[in-house]
Write a protein that holds these residues in place. Sequence first.
Motif, PDB file in Angstrom:
ATOM      1  N   SER A   7      39.841  41.552  37.311  1.00  0.00           N
ATOM      2  CA  SER A   7      40.127  42.992  37.420  1.00  0.00           C
ATOM      3  C   SER A   7      39.169  43.475  38.428  1.00  0.00           C
ATOM      4  CB  SER A   7      39.741  43.662  35.938  1.00  0.00           C
ATOM      5  OG  SER A   7      38.496  43.684  35.814  1.00  0.00           O
ATOM      6  N   HIS A  45      42.924  35.219  35.434  1.00  0.00           N
ATOM      7  CA  HIS A  45      42.989  36.747  35.253  1.00  0.00           C
ATOM      8  C   HIS A  45      41.484  37.389  35.819  1.00  0.00           C
ATOM      9  CE1 HIS A  45      40.635  35.071  31.723  1.00  0.00           C
ATOM     10  NE2 HIS A  45      40.051  36.329  31.810  1.00  0.00           N
ATOM     11  N   MET A  71      43.143  44.867  33.396  1.00  0.00           N
ATOM     12  CA  MET A  71      43.112  43.376  34.043  1.00  0.00           C
ATOM     13  C   MET A  71      44.203  42.967  34.628  1.00  0.00           C
ATOM     14  SD  MET A  71      41.741  40.826  30.868  1.00  0.00           S
ATOM     15  CE  MET A  71      42.808  41.325  29.553  1.00  0.00           C
ATOM     16  N   ARG A  72      44.347  41.742  35.444  1.00  0.00           N
ATOM     17  CA  ARG A  72      45.351  41.259  36.331  1.00  0.00           C
ATOM     18  C   ARG A  72      45.688  39.831  35.827  1.00  0.00           C
ATOM     19  NH1 ARG A  72      44.465  41.903  42.142  1.00  0.00           N
ATOM     20  NH2 ARG A  72      46.621  42.542  42.108  1.00  0.00           N
ATOM     21  N   PHE A  73      47.009  39.419  35.418  1.00  0.00           N
ATOM     22  CA  PHE A  73      47.369  38.042  35.269  1.00  0.00           C
ATOM     23  C   PHE A  73      48.024  37.307  36.396  1.00  0.00           C
ATOM     24  CE2 PHE A  73      47.284  39.466  30.635  1.00  0.00           C
ATOM     25  CZ  PHE A  73      46.054  39.193  30.293  1.00  0.00           C
ATOM     26  N   TYR A 131      50.480  35.005  28.353  1.00  0.00           N
ATOM     27  CA  TYR A 131      50.167  36.236  28.219  1.00  0.00           C
ATOM     28  C   TYR A 131      51.222  37.034  27.450  1.00  0.00           C
ATOM     29  CZ  TYR A 131      52.285  37.842  32.605  1.00  0.00           C
ATOM     30  OH  TYR A 131      52.820  37.917  33.755  1.00  0.00           O
ATOM     31  N   TRP A 148      38.499  36.237  39.580  1.00  0.00           N
ATOM     32  CA  TRP A 148      39.440  35.279  39.009  1.00  0.00           C
ATOM     33  C   TRP A 148      38.823  34.031  38.338  1.00  0.00           C
ATOM     34  CZ3 TRP A 148      44.233  36.799  38.477  1.00  0.00           C
ATOM     35  CH2 TRP A 148      44.690  37.839  39.320  1.00  0.00           C
ATOM     36  N   ALA A 192      49.968  38.727  41.146  1.00  0.00           N
ATOM     37  CA  ALA A 192      49.033  39.337  40.079  1.00  0.00           C
ATOM     38  C   ALA A 192      50.072  40.507  39.369  1.00  0.00           C
ATOM     39  CB  ALA A 192      47.704  39.883  40.690  1.00  0.00           C
ATOM     40  N   HIS A 220      46.143  36.891  25.854  1.00  0.00           N
ATOM     41  CA  HIS A 220      46.014  35.942  27.067  1.00  0.00           C
ATOM     42  C   HIS A 220      45.527  34.564  26.605  1.00  0.00           C
ATOM     43  CE1 HIS A 220      41.978  37.602  28.149  1.00  0.00           C
ATOM     44  NE2 HIS A 220      41.834  36.424  28.606  1.00  0.00           N
ATOM     45  N   THR A 254      44.753  31.080  31.252  1.00  0.00           N
ATOM     46  CA  THR A 254      45.383  32.096  32.405  1.00  0.00           C
ATOM     47  C   THR A 254      44.392  32.518  33.527  1.00  0.00           C
ATOM     48  OG1 THR A 254      47.020  32.554  30.595  1.00  0.00           O
ATOM     49  CG2 THR A 254      46.625  34.187  32.485  1.00  0.00           C
TER      50      THR A 254
END
Length: 294
Positions: free
Chosen positions: A207, A205, A147-149, A28, A116, A186, A199, A203
Motif C-alpha cells: 500500500s 500486496h 491495500m493493493r493486490f 482475495y 510488496w 495491481a 486475502h 497474495t
Amino acid sequence: MTSQRPIDDLEGRKVDEKLTKTYQRDGYVFPLTAMSPDEATRYRAALEQVEADHPAQPKLLSSLHGQSHLVLPAVDEITRLPGVLNPVRQILGPDLLVWSANLFIKEARSPQYVSWHQDLTYWGLNDLQQVTAWVALSPATVENGCMRFITGSHQAEIVAHRDTFAENNLLTRGQEIAVEVDETRAVDVILKPGEISLHHGRTFHASHANRSQDRRVGLAIRYISPAMRQVSGQRTVASLVSGEDRYGHFDLVPPPAGVLDPADVARLKRAVEQQNAIYFDGAAQLGKRVNKLQ
Ligand SMILES: O=C(O)CCC(=O)C(=O)O
C-alpha cells in the motif's frame, strides 16, 4: 485449502459459492459488508478514545504488535462479529483461531507505506490454512493508501524477500519481495467503513502513503485453522473465536477483561516476545523495529 469439518454453522446464512470461488481463483475477495458504517464509526471512536486517554503514548494503537485483540475489548469484539467470521468460515471451516490482529493506522498526510510482500513469509506457520480479514474502520481509498493486490499471485510459492528496514515502511523488517512485481496489474482495495477484504497468505500486496487529510484506520485480523502450528515447535498465543480447537497447538487466551487491563498487558508482553522471536528470525537488526506491526 480444505476445511476439517463441513461448514454447518454459518448462523443460518447460505454458503456463498461465488465468494469461495473468487477467493480461490484470485487470492482475495472484496468488498464484503461486515457491519454498518455507523458501527464502524463507533469502533473507530472507541479506539481513538483509548488514544485520547493515553496522550503520552501517541502511537499506542499502532504499537500493540499485532496483539491488539488481547488488550482492547473493541478489537476482540470485531474479531468475533458474524459479519467478519462468516465469510472466513466459508474458506477455512467453522473452527477459527485469531493468531494476531494488527491495527494498520496511517496518519493524515503521512509517508508511511507497506512494501510488496507475502504475509506467510515470516510467520513460521506450517501450512496455508490462514486468511486475513482487513476491516475498514475509515474509508480506504487510493488517496489514503488502500491495500493493493496482485490477482492470482497466491498461486506462486513464497518468493524471495529482502529486509530493507526502511524508515517509513510499516512492516517489521521493511521486508519486500525481491523479484519484479508488475505494478500495472495491481488492484486497489477500495473499501467503505464497515467493509472488509479477505486475502490469502501468499497474495502479493502493498500500500502507498496516505495523501489525504484524514487517517486511514484498518484492522488486519489473521485467522488460522487450529490445525496450523509453528514449524519451530515454539508455542504462541491464539484466541478461539469460532468452533473448537481439537489440536492444542497454541496457548489459548481469554478475551480482554477491560481496556489495557494489567493482566492482559502482561499477557500481551509475553505474546509479543514469542512472536518477535518468529518475525525476526534470521534478521540482521533484531530489536530496532519492535514497534513495527507484523
Ligand atoms: O494496511 C495496509 O496497508 C497493509 C496491510 C497488510 O499488509 C496486511 O494486512 O497484510
